[in-house]
Design an enzyme around this catalytic site. Sequence first.
Site, PDB file in Angstrom:
ATOM      1  N   GLU A  59       0.845  -1.214   0.000  1.00  0.00           N
ATOM      2  CA  GLU A  59       0.000   0.000   0.000  1.00  0.00           C
ATOM      3  C   GLU A  59       0.880   1.264   0.000  1.00  0.00           C
ATOM      4  O   GLU A  59       0.807   2.099   0.903  1.00  0.00           O
ATOM      5  CB  GLU A  59      -0.932   0.002   1.207  1.00  0.00           C
ATOM      6  N   GLU A  89      -5.281  -8.477  -0.660  1.00  0.00           N
ATOM      7  CA  GLU A  89      -5.990  -8.225   0.597  1.00  0.00           C
ATOM      8  C   GLU A  89      -7.459  -7.953   0.313  1.00  0.00           C
ATOM      9  O   GLU A  89      -7.769  -7.112  -0.521  1.00  0.00           O
ATOM     10  CB  GLU A  89      -5.438  -6.998   1.349  1.00  0.00           C
TER      11      GLU A  89
HETATM   12  C1  BGP Z   1      -4.349  -2.607   5.146  1.00  0.00           C
HETATM   13  C2  BGP Z   1      -3.040  -3.226   5.561  1.00  0.00           C
HETATM   14  C3  BGP Z   1      -3.118  -4.476   6.284  1.00  0.00           C
HETATM   15  C4  BGP Z   1      -4.416  -4.734   7.044  1.00  0.00           C
HETATM   16  C5  BGP Z   1      -5.639  -4.081   6.440  1.00  0.00           C
HETATM   17  C6  BGP Z   1      -6.828  -4.041   7.390  1.00  0.00           C
HETATM   18  O1  BGP Z   1      -4.178  -1.234   5.197  1.00  0.00           O
HETATM   19  O2  BGP Z   1      -2.207  -3.478   4.417  1.00  0.00           O
HETATM   20  O3  BGP Z   1      -1.959  -4.530   7.100  1.00  0.00           O
HETATM   21  O4  BGP Z   1      -4.297  -4.559   8.371  1.00  0.00           O
HETATM   22  O5  BGP Z   1      -5.412  -2.816   5.982  1.00  0.00           O
HETATM   23  O6  BGP Z   1      -6.750  -2.876   8.165  1.00  0.00           O
HETATM   24  P1  BGP Z   1      -6.979  -2.988   9.740  1.00  0.00           P
HETATM   25  O7  BGP Z   1      -6.061  -4.092  10.199  1.00  0.00           O
HETATM   26  O8  BGP Z   1      -6.608  -1.648  10.288  1.00  0.00           O
HETATM   27  O9  BGP Z   1      -8.432  -3.346   9.943  1.00  0.00           O
END
Ligand code: BGP
Length: 486
Positions: free
Chosen positions: A190, A383
């Site tokens: 990201e 993701e």
């Molecule tokens: C993205 C990241 C991940 C993951 C996901 C969910 O930004 O690449 O690391 O965590 O978000 O976000 P969160 O864990 O804050 O719910």
Amino acid sequence: MTAGFSSEFLWGVAFAANQAEGAYDADGKGLSQADVVPFARPGDYVELHTLMSPTPERIARAAATSDTAEYPKRRGSHFYDRWEEDVELFAELGVRALRMSIAWTRIFPNGDDDEPNEAGLAFYERLFRRLQERGITPVVTLSHYEMPLHLVTAYGGWVDRRVIGLFERYAETVMRRYRGLVTYWLTFNEINTTVIEPYTGGGVVDDGSPDRTQRAYQALHHQFVASALVTARAREIDPAFRVGCMLARMLHYPATSDPADVQQAQHDNDMNLLHTDVQVRGAYPGIVRRYWRENGIEVAMAADDERILAENTVDFLSFSYYMTLVSAVEPEKYGATGGNLFSTVKNPHLETSEWGWHLDPIGLRIALTDLWTRYQVPLFIVENGLGATDRVEPDGTIADEYRIDYLRRHLLQVREAVADGVELLGYTAWGGIDIVSASTSQMEKRYGVIHVDLDDQGAGTADRTRKQSFFWYRDLIASDGATLDR
Ligand code: BGP
């Protein structure tokens, strides 16, 4: 019935070292930027940004303690200690890919060490050999919000151009070591986070100085150059390597059909896609150069930088997708809701998750179609998933139908995009096992198809339990997606 997924499709699960591994100081590992981010309760995003961007004083205080209670990413969900058990669970799930990150600080504890840490190199070698034995393809992220803290405090993070060389050396060390075990490499997770959340994305500390956006774009430029140089190095090390960029796709809709709102949404989308423009097309688009001009931002570039970017674009485009956002010229006219890393105008047509994130399966099809049309390179969803509070029933089962529903509805849209001709390498559902969330450092915001018995304070046995979604996802993979229609 719509054409399905090919038998080569890389179904999998995904997580990041700093959210899963724990063992933050084991076997020579150094402190990473994630190890000083404290537990955050959901709520006002101003608070969240404050917590995700510790001040120099808070960093110094955190670095001086071995406390793990206050810093959940120091303990994660014990993957470092229980990795063999977890790999067996992933094999039982039938995944063909595991997207994971290497913790830079297990390899170079301070980032500028003279020699790599052999214990760290050996850990990932054992893991990759086991994955190979179990027929699971690793998709390895080199940087996933976990750079060495020493590079943050002593260099100022990615603002310092010397970090390019240090990252190149780290990447070359692991690419050479794991040649034959790893084929798919992602450079920066990201990468658009660097401007949204400069500490998380680029190790740029919020010291109160007014030039933080200037520093964030300078850090981002250095990351783009580093990503391009690592892409070039990868091709020298092994022509079979496939290198991808990684974007948090922040798909924006216009709040109304008013052309002003439509143009605002186009602008917001293009400011997100500038990152893939640079890494897939090889050059900064005019929209960001105009933004720099109009905001007094001067990104220092070496003479060769733009040639390096142009000559070393990636092989594929990977991205995360959780929800969609809304753009409005007058956002104050509408309500607000949460989102990945920042809040947005509320979309009246969409439900939201417990954390206020819009639930928008069709948005994933739109995102896939846009990216394929714009870039014509293979895509990879690395993701996607639902963060939710799960309940463990008295008989130990976890009936997470809501997660099955989220995954099913999103994958039905993915299948539509594939039927339209989008070339998609794979889909790795975020989490796999429950992990510490990135933004709020909560365990209770659970993403996994495998439950981990740990709470927000780290209390519990850390035992793993298959959720109902585990069995659903296992059957889906085994059927190459055919069970989506059941
Ligand atoms: C993205 C990241 C991940 C993951 C996901 C969910 O930004 O690449 O690391 O965590 O978000 O976000 P969160 O864990 O804050 O719910």
